[in-house]
Design an enzyme around this catalytic site. Sequence first.
Site, short mmCIF file in Angstrom:
data_model
loop_
_atom_site.label_atom_id
_atom_site.label_comp_id
_atom_site.label_asym_id
_atom_site.label_seq_id
_atom_site.Cartn_x
_atom_site.Cartn_y
_atom_site.Cartn_z
N GLU A 1 -4.39 -23.24 85.64
CA GLU A 1 -5.29 -22.92 84.53
C GLU A 1 -5.36 -21.55 84.29
OE1 GLU A 1 -9.19 -21.67 85.13
OE2 GLU A 1 -9.24 -21.69 87.42
N LYS B 1 -13.44 -18.58 76.64
CA LYS B 1 -13.36 -19.33 77.59
C LYS B 1 -13.70 -20.95 77.09
CE LYS B 1 -16.13 -20.35 81.68
NZ LYS B 1 -17.25 -19.92 82.58
N VAL C 1 -11.01 -25.29 84.61
CA VAL C 1 -10.69 -26.33 85.48
C VAL C 1 -10.87 -27.42 84.71
CG1 VAL C 1 -10.83 -27.64 87.42
CG2 VAL C 1 -10.89 -25.32 87.52
N ASP D 1 -27.90 -25.87 86.08
CA ASP D 1 -26.50 -25.16 85.71
C ASP D 1 -25.38 -26.04 86.74
OD1 ASP D 1 -24.23 -23.76 85.10
OD2 ASP D 1 -24.96 -21.82 85.04
N SER E 1 -21.52 -26.81 86.88
CA SER E 1 -20.25 -26.67 85.95
C SER E 1 -19.52 -27.99 85.43
CB SER E 1 -18.89 -26.03 86.81
OG SER E 1 -18.04 -26.25 86.32
N ALA E 2 -18.97 -28.16 84.16
CA ALA E 2 -18.33 -29.26 83.65
C ALA E 2 -17.26 -29.66 84.55
CB ALA E 2 -18.05 -29.01 82.21
N ASP E 3 -16.67 -28.69 85.34
CA ASP E 3 -15.70 -29.01 86.30
C ASP E 3 -15.92 -30.41 87.03
OD1 ASP E 3 -14.48 -26.72 85.41
OD2 ASP E 3 -14.60 -25.75 87.37
N LYS F 1 -16.91 -21.29 96.03
CA LYS F 1 -17.42 -19.96 96.40
C LYS F 1 -18.95 -20.00 96.60
CE LYS F 1 -15.58 -16.38 93.68
NZ LYS F 1 -14.84 -17.32 92.90
N1 PSU Z 1 -14.23 -19.69 90.20
C1 PSU Z 1 -13.53 -18.59 90.33
N2 PSU Z 1 -12.67 -18.06 89.43
C2 PSU Z 1 -12.81 -18.57 88.19
C3 PSU Z 1 -13.35 -19.56 87.95
C4 PSU Z 1 -14.23 -20.30 88.91
O1 PSU Z 1 -13.45 -18.12 91.57
O2 PSU Z 1 -11.90 -17.95 87.34
C5 PSU Z 1 -13.31 -20.24 86.69
C6 PSU Z 1 -12.73 -21.36 86.56
O3 PSU Z 1 -11.78 -21.52 85.34
C7 PSU Z 1 -13.59 -22.59 86.70
C8 PSU Z 1 -14.59 -21.71 85.68
O4 PSU Z 1 -13.22 -23.62 85.79
O5 PSU Z 1 -14.77 -20.55 86.32
C9 PSU Z 1 -16.12 -22.53 85.76
O6 PSU Z 1 -16.98 -21.91 84.93
P1 PSU Z 1 -18.50 -22.76 84.86
O7 PSU Z 1 -19.06 -22.40 86.20
O8 PSU Z 1 -18.95 -21.70 83.71
O9 PSU Z 1 -18.26 -24.03 84.71
MN MN Z 2 -22.67 -23.49 83.67
#
Ligand code: PSU
Ligand code: MN
Length: 301
Positions: free
Chosen positions: A23, A84, A104, A136, A138-140, A157
């Site tokens: 990614e 992003k 992701v 909140d 994540s879409a992941d 994390k």
């Molecule tokens: N966690 C990390 N490093 C990162 C990310 C997450 O330790 O760089 C990034 C990844 O690209 C992940 C994204 O897909 O943050 C998720 O963002 P959000 O929580 O806004 O969905």
């Molecule tokens: Mn989010």
Amino acid sequence: MLPVLSDEVRDALAARRPVVALESTIISHGMPWPQNAETARLIEAEVRAHGATPATIAVIDGIPRAGLDPAMLERLGRDRGVVKASSRDLAAAFTRRATAGTTVSATMILAELAGIPVFATGGVGGVHRGAETSFDISADLVELGRTGTAVVCAGVKSILDIPKTLEFLETQRVPVLAYGTDDFPAFYSRTSGLKADHRFDTPAEIAEVIHHHRALGAGTGLLIANPIPAEHAIELHAEIAVAVAEAAARGIGGKALTPFLLARLNEITAGRSLSANIALVRNNARLAAQIAVALAALTAG
Ligand code: PSU
Ligand code: MN
């Protein structure tokens, strides 16, 4: 729009040789310059050293790409205007001719379209702490529930709510496999205190699970959790609590939250979190390459 493949990635896929997707939000928003670009090159080298072809995925001037040239990697790391892009942002990024690091979720979609089943990252997004009020998530996690890519990560994390993240993955029918451990790892530390559903001790077994999962037509991805090497593991409970509290006090949310937390942690720990991050991404790139090699052998045979 189908991703444009680099010559190297196209040749590898055509010959059914192993390829690992990587990614790019980790480059554009997950680490500071210049360590971000150095890490991007390092993990590509790690994939190659273990017998697979790296396919870093990003959107460059509105074009989705799998396999970037060195100038593109450099630009993702250096240019402050890079956005992003999660999966929902891809179409708008194409239309605006934007340059975007893919999260992701976005990388999973583009990898699947390119025909790359194995993908390595550092940490996936998850359910944020306080999600019961902020919503909140994540879409992941949602993408893992609908796109078949196998994602190798170092767990989740503890800036996130790990029990809720695992519950969400269960609901979404996403298998969670831990490599060489019974525990679900927590990125900087080798354990979150929670168990993973399944432990496997070899890349070949993990490849076999991926093969069966895809053959079932399950339609979901898989999460492969690879603990950080012991010599790089660090405990950051207090530091994470400080960063999370600061984000709340400053009203930081939405897509800015994860990048803010990562950058603040790096400052608070004077770079220790960044060194650990680099070590675990490299470790994930290696495991993903070994899995891709085993999967290619399995699907050829
Ligand atoms: N966690 C990390 N490093 C990162 C990310 C997450 O330790 O760089 C990034 C990844 O690209 C992940 C994204 O897909 O943050 C998720 O963002 P959000 O929580 O806004 O969905
Ligand atoms: Mn989010």
